[in-house]
Design an enzyme around this catalytic site. Structure first.
Site, PDB file in Angstrom:
ATOM      1  N   GLU A 298       0.885  -1.154   0.000  1.00 33.34           N
ATOM      2  CA  GLU A 298       0.000   0.000   0.000  1.00 33.34           C
ATOM      3  C   GLU A 298       0.929   1.210   0.000  1.00 33.34           C
ATOM      4  OE1 GLU A 298      -2.650   2.801   2.621  1.00 33.34           O
ATOM      5  OE2 GLU A 298      -2.791   0.718   3.301  1.00 33.34           O
ATOM      6  N   CYS A 333      -1.923   9.151   3.434  1.00 35.73           N
ATOM      7  CA  CYS A 333      -1.739   8.610   2.083  1.00 35.73           C
ATOM      8  C   CYS A 333      -2.990   8.822   1.244  1.00 35.73           C
ATOM      9  CB  CYS A 333      -1.376   7.134   2.143  1.00 35.73           C
ATOM     10  SG  CYS A 333      -2.514   6.122   3.105  1.00 35.73           S
TER      11      CYS A 333
END
Length: 552
Positions: A298, A333
């Site tokens: 990720e 993020c």
């Protein structure tokens, strides 16, 4: 800002003494049952100490990394970091776990129940106000964000644990069966652990990301070694201690503090069957090569939001845009990096409202704060390069924060937005610069006409990271067109769409990459932390009139 109180650091040889000290200190009993630090008492004059955990024992190190307080520069945490000469116990610990895992549907199934009980007890602990406040304050100390943002991380972690109480862990390992071709034959599909695994997580969510991934790994039967960014690893060290008081066997998880080079050597020598990495794209791609593809990633997200043609709820949309771009000082993020406004929005007061909301943010309550991976100079240098693009302009921000003691190794700027014309963004000479992720309170804003939507979609197609996105519109045909021509793994759609927010009730992760990792849901846990194993039972009977057939 913080009420500094004296407390002693942790020493590997005197863990029990530390527990006794804190049990008799001013910490609430619910916290002193596991904690070895006082979240608000850690200071330059009374630094905390972070240990490693391997083979069921907390250990120190001859090598300490001193962490500076991101708000005042004091050396307030000493992290016992393992160097390359000290990785052998971790290598041996991981190597002792077989590929079929610590448990699986045919081996030690009682562990599914044990982990359900651990989740129940840990969720209860995090529901206690004093414990919740302890972790909220500790998060604020190392990754400064507002109390509400830090508390939200603790809340999501608790709700996740509540979701996997009781029988829910074994339900993750649910199998299926398909009838065979003849009597006595059946095929069964099972979720199977990898065995030895590794977890590497970043600084920006010190509790939520490592805890959710760690528990997912454990639920499915794996033996993990966990590495959290040393700047914030104190949070997860304390959480592991809480899990131990809730019944998690101390041998189940290894916890290492080290630099990247040492961790890379550990992974090369221990050769875990799978490594989960959350962090920068550059490191992710290196790990993918070094570990021969045995990774789930990720990585970074340059996340976009499109405002559709239907203008409504202007105040609400402005508020969500402000939260998406600048909460946690933009260090998510999923933070909004690029905002596409339909020309209808250009005729509203949206930008001025965004400016007003951004200017409400202040260091006093940490609604704006230090940026831990970019310096002030590097962010302003990036801004100045953008302002050299024809037609670009500074909408607001673009200045350093004033009257603070944030150390110069970190960044400190006002929430910033730069306008860049769409036709300039898509030019080859500008595209890479405009889409560079700045992990801080910084966003690009542009606008588009109806006829330019294909250009917008082409710009999105050219991006490499596909984590979160938002399509803000209640026009079903517009939603259909944008969603059908994009790929981001976590896409919010509708009037209330956002880019940020990783709650426990839906998948959060990228799409478009077979290495992509999710977090939080049963689907994410099964995808990341288990593989498919098919067992075909064929027990007979052999037909009475069976004869050896001709060769084929």
């Amino acid at each position: 800002m913080f009420n500094f109180v004296v407390n002693r650091g942790v020493r590997a040889a005197s863990v029990q003494r530390i527990y006794n000290t804190f049990a008799s200190s001013n910490l609430p009993r619910s916290v002193s049952s596991f904690a070895t630090v006082d979240a608000e008492g850690v200071s330059g004059s009374s630094p905390a100490e972070v240990l490693n955990l391997v083979q069921g024992k907390w250990i120190g190190s001859s090598n300490y990394n001193t962490i500076v307080d991101p708000l005042n520069g004091d050396s307030f945490i000493k992290v016992a970091e393992v160097d390359e000469t000290g990785i052998q116990p971790f290598v041996e610990s991981l190597s002792s776990c077989p590929k079929h895992g610590v448990h699986n549907p045919f081996k030690a199934p009682e562990r599914y129940l044990m982990l359900g009980d651990v989740s129940t007890k840990a969720a209860h602990m995090l529901s206690l106000p004093k414990v919740s406040d302890f972790f909220t304050r500790l998060i604020q100390r190392v990754s400064p964000k507002s109390y509400q943002q830090a508390h939200g991380e603790v809340y999501v972690t608790r709700k996740f644990l509540e979701n996997f109480c009781g029988d829910q862990v074994r339900f993750l390992a649910r199998s299926f069966a398909v009838p065979g071709n003849h009597l006595g034959q059946q095929s069964h599909g099972f979720r199977w652990p990898y065995g030895p695994v590794a977890i590497i997580t970043p600084f920006n969510f010190p509790l939520e990301i490592p805890l959710l991934q760690l528990m997912g790994a454990l639920y499915m039967g794996n033996k993990p070694v966990l590495k959290v960014d040393s700047k914030v690893s104190i949070v997860m060290e304390q959480m592991l201690r809480l899990l131990h008081t809730c019944g998690l066997p101390v041998e189940d998880v290894d916890f290492i503090n080290s630099d990247g080079k040492t961790m890379n050597k550990l992974l090369q020598e221990a050769n875990p069957q799978m490594t989960l990495f959350t962090g920068s794209s550059r490191v992710a791609e290196k790990l993918a090569v070094d570990l021969k593809g045995k990774v789930k990633l990720e990585d970074a997200g340059f996340d976009w939001k499109i405002l559709g043609p239907d203008v409504q709820q202007e105040d609400y949309i402005a508020w969500v845009c402000d939260q998406d771009a600048y909460a946690c000082s933009g260090q998510k993020c999923s933070a909004q990096s690029l905002l596409f406004m339909h020309e209808n929005w250009s005729h509203t007061s949206l930008i001025s409202k965004l400016k007003d909301l951004a200017e409400r943010r202040k260091l006093d309550d940490l609604t704006i704060g230090p940026v831990l991976t970019f310096t002030t100079e590097s962010m302003l240098e990036h801004m100045n390069k953008l302002l050299e693009i024809p037609g670009s302009k500074l909408l607001f921000g673009g200045q350093p924060l004033k009257d603070h003691s944030i150390p110069s190794i970190y960044g400190a700027i006002k929430p910033t937005a730069v306008y860049v014309p769409l036709e300039e963004i898509v030019k080859d000479k500008n595209y890479e610069l405009v889409t560079k992720e700045i992990f801080g309170p910084f966003q690009i804003i542009t606008d588009y006409k109806n006829s330019q939507l294909p250009i917008v979609l082409d710009a999105l197609e050219r991006m490499h990271a596909h984590l979160t996105a938002a399509v803000v519109s209640n026009d079903p045909l517009f939603l259909q067109q944008v969603i059908g021509n994009t790929v981001n793994g976590t896409t919010y759609a509708g009037l209330r769409a956002r880019t940020t927010g990783a709650p426990q009730n839906h998948w959060f992760g990228p799409a478009g990459d077979p290495r992509g990792a999710g977090i939080g849901t049963p689907e994410a846990i099964k995808l990341v932390w288990s593989c498919h194993r098919e067992i075909i039972y064929d027990i007979g009977p052999v037909p009475n009139n069976w004869e050896v057939p001709p060769s084929t």
